[in-house]
Motif scaffolding. Structure first.
Motif, short mmCIF file in Angstrom:
data_model
loop_
_atom_site.label_atom_id
_atom_site.label_comp_id
_atom_site.label_asym_id
_atom_site.label_seq_id
_atom_site.Cartn_x
_atom_site.Cartn_y
_atom_site.Cartn_z
N VAL A 173 0.81 -1.22 0.00
CA VAL A 173 0.00 0.00 0.00
C VAL A 173 0.85 1.27 0.00
O VAL A 173 0.33 2.36 0.23
N THR A 174 2.16 1.14 -0.26
CA THR A 174 3.01 2.33 -0.30
C THR A 174 4.14 2.14 -1.30
O THR A 174 4.53 1.01 -1.59
N ASP A 175 4.64 3.27 -1.79
CA ASP A 175 5.80 3.22 -2.68
C ASP A 175 7.09 3.20 -1.88
O ASP A 175 8.17 3.00 -2.42
N CYS A 176 7.01 3.42 -0.56
CA CYS A 176 8.20 3.45 0.27
C CYS A 176 8.74 2.04 0.47
O CYS A 176 8.01 1.05 0.39
N ARG A 177 10.05 1.95 0.71
CA ARG A 177 10.68 0.66 0.96
C ARG A 177 10.53 0.33 2.46
O ARG A 177 11.24 0.89 3.29
N VAL A 178 9.63 -0.57 2.78
CA VAL A 178 9.34 -0.93 4.17
C VAL A 178 10.38 -1.95 4.64
O VAL A 178 10.48 -3.04 4.08
N GLU A 179 11.17 -1.57 5.63
CA GLU A 179 12.25 -2.46 6.09
C GLU A 179 11.85 -3.27 7.32
O GLU A 179 12.45 -4.27 7.63
N GLY A 180 10.86 -2.78 8.05
CA GLY A 180 10.44 -3.52 9.25
C GLY A 180 9.38 -2.76 9.99
O GLY A 180 8.91 -1.71 9.53
N CYS A 181 8.97 -3.30 11.11
CA CYS A 181 8.02 -2.58 11.94
C CYS A 181 8.30 -2.85 13.40
O CYS A 181 8.85 -3.88 13.77
N MET A 182 7.99 -1.86 14.21
CA MET A 182 8.15 -1.98 15.65
C MET A 182 6.77 -2.20 16.23
O MET A 182 5.83 -1.49 15.86
N PHE A 215 4.16 5.16 8.50
CA PHE A 215 5.49 4.74 8.04
C PHE A 215 6.45 5.89 8.33
O PHE A 215 6.18 7.04 7.98
N TYR A 219 4.46 8.99 6.85
CA TYR A 219 3.46 8.77 5.81
C TYR A 219 2.33 7.90 6.34
O TYR A 219 2.54 7.06 7.22
N LEU A 239 -0.35 4.83 6.02
CA LEU A 239 -0.49 3.52 5.37
C LEU A 239 -1.97 3.17 5.40
O LEU A 239 -2.55 2.99 6.48
N TYR A 277 4.58 0.62 14.40
CA TYR A 277 5.21 1.65 13.58
C TYR A 277 6.05 0.98 12.50
O TYR A 277 6.95 0.20 12.81
N PHE A 278 5.76 1.30 11.25
CA PHE A 278 6.58 0.78 10.14
C PHE A 278 7.70 1.76 9.86
O PHE A 278 7.55 2.96 10.06
N HIS A 279 8.82 1.23 9.39
CA HIS A 279 9.93 2.13 9.07
C HIS A 279 10.69 1.61 7.86
O HIS A 279 10.53 0.45 7.46
N GLY A 280 11.53 2.47 7.31
CA GLY A 280 12.31 2.14 6.13
C GLY A 280 12.75 3.42 5.44
O GLY A 280 12.94 4.44 6.09
N CYS A 299 11.85 6.19 2.44
CA CYS A 299 10.69 6.61 1.66
C CYS A 299 11.05 6.81 0.19
O CYS A 299 12.22 6.96 -0.16
#
Lengths: 130, 130
Positions: free
Chosen positions: A106-115, B77, B86, B88, B117-120, B122
């Motif tokens: 659902v995003t163009d961002c590169r999702v590396e993980g989640c907390m 994100f 951003y 999601l 919380y997702f991270h990476g 953008c």
DNA sequence: TTAAAATCAGTAACCATTACTGATTTTAAG
DNA sequence: CTTAAAATCAGTAATGGTTACTGATTTTAA
């Protein structure tokens, strides 16, 4: 990163507790063994150790960071009343992989993980079970 | 909570953006309409509004809080490079319920919810798709 | 043994946020 | 409309967790 007595003491203390102490609490406890240690040294070494992935830095809602020498994949519960942090021994790796995959869709961002941080009231503040 | 021109302007600005601004960014933007507004007023009203559940306060890894007028159930994100936040658009309510249930089974604490919380990186920092 | 690099204790600085001040604005009753 | 109490304001000082700086000490490796 060289060795130093102070850093070893900090690491030893963290390895021997499951209480997820704050920098201030680490300082108080290590001070009993090494009274001359300074708070600045504690902060600097906690930063060094977490930057080098030897310990985990846990952000909490009250803005005070907690630290954990257990770097295995596990999760934390934060008590909104007393601010203590507890371990949750559950395997969520499959769930996390699924969440990251779904988020990526659902995003163009590169999702590396989640907390994932759990919260509520701990058994110490409001006992509910025997 | 009475009405005030300043608080309305802050709410209006937040409602009209999806950029999840920080207090400083809110201050900069509202200042264009109300040049006399002070940073303290912005902080006080962001606190008031989030305490009253009219906006959401988002904790980020860099220690600076972001704010969101969209109080619907949704996720964020965080870009570890630029610090931007951003939305999601994904429905995770079932997953969250499952996680909370599972967490409750491995602890005596009363689990009330969890933050995810997702991270990476953008798409703005490192474009990967057309 | 010795000199460069790393680390230390102590403390000042940083920075996001909150609290305090006396002045101004908003609200609601008369 | 008045008017007085309550809420809010602008401006600024204080707070508190964290980081950066200093010259002295310790550690490392040749």
């Amino acid at each position: 990163m060289n060795h130093s007595r102070q850093r070893d003491l900090i690491m030893d203390y963290l390895s021997g507790t499951k209480s997820h102490p704050t920098a201030e609490e680490v300082y108080e406890n290590v001070s009993r063994v090494e009274p001359n240690i300074s708070l600045g040294t504690v902060y600097r070494n906690l930063k060094l150790l977490s930057d080098n992935k030897m310990i985990i830095r846990i952000h909490t809602q009250d803005g005070v960071d907690h630290f954990d020498a257990d770097t295995r994949d596990h999760y934390h519960f934060y008590c909104t009343k007393c601010g203590r942090v507890y371990d949750l021994e559950m395997d969520m790796s499959a769930t996390v992989r699924k969440l990251v995959r779904e988020a990526s869709e659902v995003t163009d961002c590169r999702v590396e993980g989640c907390m994932i941080y759990f919260h509520g009231i701990c058994n110490n503040c409001e006992p509910t079970r025997g």
